[in-house]
Each structure stands twice: as structure tokens, then as C-alpha cells.
Scaffold this motif. Structure first.
Motif, PDB file in Angstrom:
ATOM      1  N   LEU A  37       0.904  -1.080   0.030  1.00 52.80           N
ATOM      2  CA  LEU A  37      -0.112  -0.305   0.098  1.00 52.80           C
ATOM      3  C   LEU A  37       0.671   0.913  -0.112  1.00 52.80           C
ATOM      4  O   LEU A  37       1.329   1.072   0.942  1.00 52.80           O
ATOM      5  CB  LEU A  37      -0.892  -0.274   1.597  1.00 52.80           C
ATOM      6  CG  LEU A  37      -1.707   0.910   1.535  1.00 52.80           C
ATOM      7  CD1 LEU A  37      -2.976   1.885  -0.081  1.00 52.80           C
ATOM      8  CD2 LEU A  37      -2.492   1.168   2.779  1.00 52.80           C
ATOM      9  N   VAL A  38       0.548   2.360  -0.848  1.00 52.81           N
ATOM     10  CA  VAL A  38       1.392   3.412  -0.842  1.00 52.81           C
ATOM     11  C   VAL A  38       0.666   4.214  -0.842  1.00 52.81           C
ATOM     12  O   VAL A  38      -0.399   4.588  -1.328  1.00 52.81           O
ATOM     13  CB  VAL A  38       1.858   3.794  -2.220  1.00 52.81           C
ATOM     14  CG1 VAL A  38       3.135   4.758  -2.146  1.00 52.81           C
ATOM     15  CG2 VAL A  38       2.533   2.231  -2.784  1.00 52.81           C
ATOM     16  N   ARG A  39       0.754   5.135   0.546  1.00 54.32           N
ATOM     17  CA  ARG A  39       0.122   6.290   0.518  1.00 54.32           C
ATOM     18  C   ARG A  39       1.115   7.839   0.537  1.00 54.32           C
ATOM     19  O   ARG A  39       2.165   7.845   1.166  1.00 54.32           O
ATOM     20  CB  ARG A  39      -0.498   6.547   1.937  1.00 54.32           C
ATOM     21  CG  ARG A  39      -1.407   7.763   2.304  1.00 54.32           C
ATOM     22  CD  ARG A  39      -2.032   7.406   3.783  1.00 54.32           C
ATOM     23  NE  ARG A  39      -2.469   8.518   4.101  1.00 54.32           N
ATOM     24  CZ  ARG A  39      -1.958  10.055   4.835  1.00 54.32           C
ATOM     25  NH1 ARG A  39      -1.144   9.553   4.126  1.00 54.32           N
ATOM     26  NH2 ARG A  39      -3.131  10.389   5.140  1.00 54.32           N
ATOM     27  N   TYR A  40       0.850   8.959  -0.476  1.00 49.87           N
ATOM     28  CA  TYR A  40       1.514   9.802  -0.868  1.00 49.87           C
ATOM     29  C   TYR A  40       0.548  10.507  -0.261  1.00 49.87           C
ATOM     30  O   TYR A  40      -0.460  11.371  -0.769  1.00 49.87           O
ATOM     31  CB  TYR A  40       1.855   9.456  -1.670  1.00 49.87           C
ATOM     32  CG  TYR A  40       0.741   9.601  -2.584  1.00 49.87           C
ATOM     33  CD1 TYR A  40       0.712  10.557  -4.100  1.00 49.87           C
ATOM     34  CD2 TYR A  40       0.457   8.410  -3.391  1.00 49.87           C
ATOM     35  CE1 TYR A  40      -0.296  10.357  -4.922  1.00 49.87           C
ATOM     36  CE2 TYR A  40      -0.445   8.074  -4.719  1.00 49.87           C
ATOM     37  CZ  TYR A  40      -0.988   9.439  -5.007  1.00 49.87           C
ATOM     38  OH  TYR A  40      -1.991   9.110  -6.455  1.00 49.87           O
ATOM     39  N   GLU A  41       1.561  12.091  -0.175  1.00 45.91           N
ATOM     40  CA  GLU A  41       0.365  13.410  -0.446  1.00 45.91           C
ATOM     41  C   GLU A  41       1.454  14.082  -1.934  1.00 45.91           C
ATOM     42  O   GLU A  41       2.051  13.881  -1.161  1.00 45.91           O
ATOM     43  CB  GLU A  41       0.839  14.184   0.988  1.00 45.91           C
ATOM     44  CG  GLU A  41      -0.120  13.325   1.969  1.00 45.91           C
ATOM     45  CD  GLU A  41       0.038  14.176   3.503  1.00 45.91           C
ATOM     46  OE1 GLU A  41      -0.528  13.307   4.962  1.00 45.91           O
ATOM     47  OE2 GLU A  41       0.958  14.541   3.677  1.00 45.91           O
ATOM     48  N   LEU A  42      -0.330  15.069  -2.418  1.00 41.63           N
ATOM     49  CA  LEU A  42       1.244  15.899  -3.614  1.00 41.63           C
ATOM     50  C   LEU A  42       1.103  17.269  -2.303  1.00 41.63           C
ATOM     51  O   LEU A  42       1.892  17.979  -3.018  1.00 41.63           O
ATOM     52  CB  LEU A  42       0.061  15.907  -4.456  1.00 41.63           C
ATOM     53  CG  LEU A  42       0.098  14.739  -5.176  1.00 41.63           C
ATOM     54  CD1 LEU A  42      -1.297  14.872  -6.444  1.00 41.63           C
ATOM     55  CD2 LEU A  42       1.241  14.155  -5.641  1.00 41.63           C
ATOM     56  N   GLU A  43       0.102  17.477  -1.242  1.00 37.93           N
ATOM     57  CA  GLU A  43       0.296  18.951  -0.427  1.00 37.93           C
ATOM     58  C   GLU A  43       0.024  18.137   0.729  1.00 37.93           C
ATOM     59  O   GLU A  43      -0.721  16.559   1.273  1.00 37.93           O
ATOM     60  CB  GLU A  43      -1.137  19.568  -0.887  1.00 37.93           C
ATOM     61  CG  GLU A  43      -0.728  19.852  -2.545  1.00 37.93           C
ATOM     62  CD  GLU A  43      -2.307  21.504  -2.462  1.00 37.93           C
ATOM     63  OE1 GLU A  43      -2.475  22.033  -2.279  1.00 37.93           O
ATOM     64  OE2 GLU A  43      -2.433  21.364  -4.419  1.00 37.93           O
TER      65      GLU A  43
END
Length: 318
Positions: A96-102
Motif C-alpha cells: 500500500l502506497v500512501r502519498y501526499e501531493l500537498e
């Protein structure tokens, strides 16, 4: 002891990669690999080419898996970059990849052996959100053994088909309410007490099965929907806590929440169908008295396992 060996051998826990936006083009990265017989699984998280540090330092065992953290800057941001998990194609797990662009605007993506990388979109499309969160919901219920044991206990307690349908429906409605409230941040209850009460709910239903009297049915048999609805509220907090950790895409919050809940229900339906089919087969193959003994043994197992979980979880936060 047999179950512990199975978990070690097959590494049921997926990998987890989190990229938390700090400021500008800087991210805090957390990467956890599954543990396989005391060693980290042969996986490595690779960040986009624009990132200054694409790989992390050597991981250390944290009690759940092998984790590492680092800070990196990515010129131009993450959008359009490729995030990949090296070695994933050689395994049977997922990441699972959780990422934030902001900052505080999280998105999630699931990588599997047949698709070990993805291009970070500017904004995920509706279909990608539905696919990712439906699978995450189904995966959470099917690997959430405490939730499954509660449903199994309900199946053993309730003999009337109409009452069973009503109880399962009440469980679905109630955990959907608290799942949404917890995932959206409207309810904020610490995880350990919730997990302990979930174990207690399984013990309660197992006890009700032992005290079942056909001539004097208890409230849990006459109106099982009351029990399933009440405890479903607690189980929903457990689902919501898991979804909060994953995060919801800010552009598709309602859709992601709905897809996750649908995934939970699909997983629950699959589990119930398998249990009913297996029990029908057992009843055909063996004598009635033996099947009743097997049922009693199953209830002892459910209650004993739940009691162990309850003590373990209570000890974890007392």
C-alpha cells in the motif's frame, strides 16, 4: 503455534510506503517491509527520478516489520513521477502506497506483483479510486480475523434464516455509520480500547451460544439484530481506524469511503457464503451428533481465541 508458523511463512502483512508532504518539495518517507522468518522481505521502495534520495537507509525490525525513515526533496513534486517496489514481482504480497501531493491531502495506491509501479497522477480518476478502495476494504475484512470470528459466532448462534439476515443487515448498517464517522474524523476514539471491546464482543456471542436454550430463548436469539447492531458500532470504529491510517483522497472523499465500505461488505458476503457452504457439506458427510460436537469445539475455539485477544489488548494499553 501452528498459526504463528503460517503467518511467518507467508507474510500476510502487506508492505507499506508513506510519503508525507512537509513543505515545498520536501517529503518525509516511511517504508515498512514484511517480516519473513526473522528477515526482511526482499523488497525495496524506489522513489521518482526527481527525488534526491530515492532509496532509504537499512531498515530495522519494529515489532511488525522492517521499517526505515528518511527525508527527501523531489524537484517539481511527485506528480508524473514513477514510484516502484523493486522485487515485488517475485512475491505474492502487495504494498500500500500512501502519498501526499500537498500537506494533509493524502491519496492511496495499491501495488501488486503484476503491477509493481505506478505513475503518480495529478489527481486520481474516479475508477482508480473505486478499484483501490474497494480492494482495500475487502482485504481488510478478509484479513481482519477478529471481525470474521464475530460474524462466524453470529452464524452459529442464529438458526432462523430470517433472523440471521436481519442480524447481518443490522451489523452492516451500524458498522457503516461508525466507519464513516471515524474515517472522516467525526469520532476519535483510541484504537487499543476499541480493539479490546471487539474481542469482548466475540466472547459475549460465544457465551450466548453456550447458554442457548430452545425452550427459553435469550434476547440474543429473539432479537439478534440488537446485539449485532450494538457491537457493529464498535467494529465500525475498527474499520474506520484502518481507513484513517490509509487516508482518503481529498478530491473523492465520498467515493473512496463508499468503495471501501462496499469492499468490506463484499468480503463479508464471501466469508458468510463459504462458511454456510462448508457447514452444509459437513452436515451431509458426518453424523448429526458428531457435527454438534464439532460446533461445540468451534465455539470453544472462538471464545478462547477472543479471550486471549482481550487480555493481550487490555495489557497493551493499561
Amino acid at each position: 503455534m501452528l498459526w504463528g508458523s503460517l503467518v511467518q511463512a507467508h507474510a500476510l502483512q502487506p508492505g507499506y510506503l508513506e510519503l508525507r508532504a512537509l513543505d515545498g518539495n520536501t517529503w518525509s518517507v516511511f517504508w515498512r517491509k514484511p517480516d519473513v522468518q526473522g528477515q526482511p522481505m526482499a523488497l525495496d521502495a524506489i522513489l521518482p527520478d526527481t527525488c534526491a534520495q530515492r532509496r532509504g537507509p537499512e531498515p530495522k525490525f519494529d515489532g511488525e516489520g522492517w521499517s526505515t525513515r528518511w527525508i527527501t526533496s523531489c524537484s517539481g513534486g511527485l506528480s508524473g513521477g514513477i514510484i516502484s517496489i523493486e522485487g515485488l514481482e517475485e512475491t505474492s504480497t502487495d504494498v500500500l502506497v500512501r502519498y501526499e501531493l500537498e500537506p494533509k491531502k493524502g491519496q492511496a495506491w495499491r501495488l501488486v506483483p503484476t503491477a509493481p509501479s505506478f505513475e503518480v497522477p495529478v489527481s486520481p480518476g474516479a475508477w482508480e479510486v473505486v478499484k483501490s478502495y474497494t480492494f482495500l476494504g475487502a482485504e481488510h475484512i478478509l484479513f481482519g480475523f477478529d471481525h470474521l470470528l464475530f460474524v462466524l459466532a453470529l452464524l452459529l448462534l442464529i438458526r432462523d434464516v430470517r433472523l440471521l439476515i436481519g442480524a447481518i443487515t443490522a451489523f452492516t448498517v451500524s458498522h457503516s455509520l461508525t466507519l464513516g464517522a471515524a474515517a472522516l474524523g467525526w469520532l476519535n476514539i483510541p484504537g487499543p480500547p476499541v480493539e479490546a471491546i471487539i474481542a469482548l464482543s466475540i466472547m459475549f456471542v460465544a457465551s450466548e451460544i453456550f447458554h442457548r436454550d430452545p425452550d427459553n430463548p435469550r434476547l440474543s436469539e429473539r432479537a439478534p439484530w440488537l446485539v449485532s447492531f450494538g457491537f457493529g458500532l464498535i467494529h465500525g470504529l475498527g474499520f474506520g481506524g484502518a481507513l484513517s491510517e490509509i487516508g482518503l483522497p481529498q478530491s473523492e472523499i465520498v467515493l473512496a469511503l463508499l468503495a471501501f465500505n462496499i469492499g468490506v461488505e463484499l468480503g463479508q458476503i464471501v466469508f458468510i457464503s463459504v462458511c454456510l457452504a462448508a457447514w452444509a457439506l459437513v452436515r451431509r458427510l458426518i453424523r448429526t451428533d458428531l457435527s454438534l460436537r464439532l460446533e461445540t469445539l468451534a465455539v470453544y475455539g472462538i471464545g478462547g481465541w477472543a479471550a486471549f485477544w482481550f487480555v493481550e489488548r487490555i495489557a497493551g494499553f493499561v
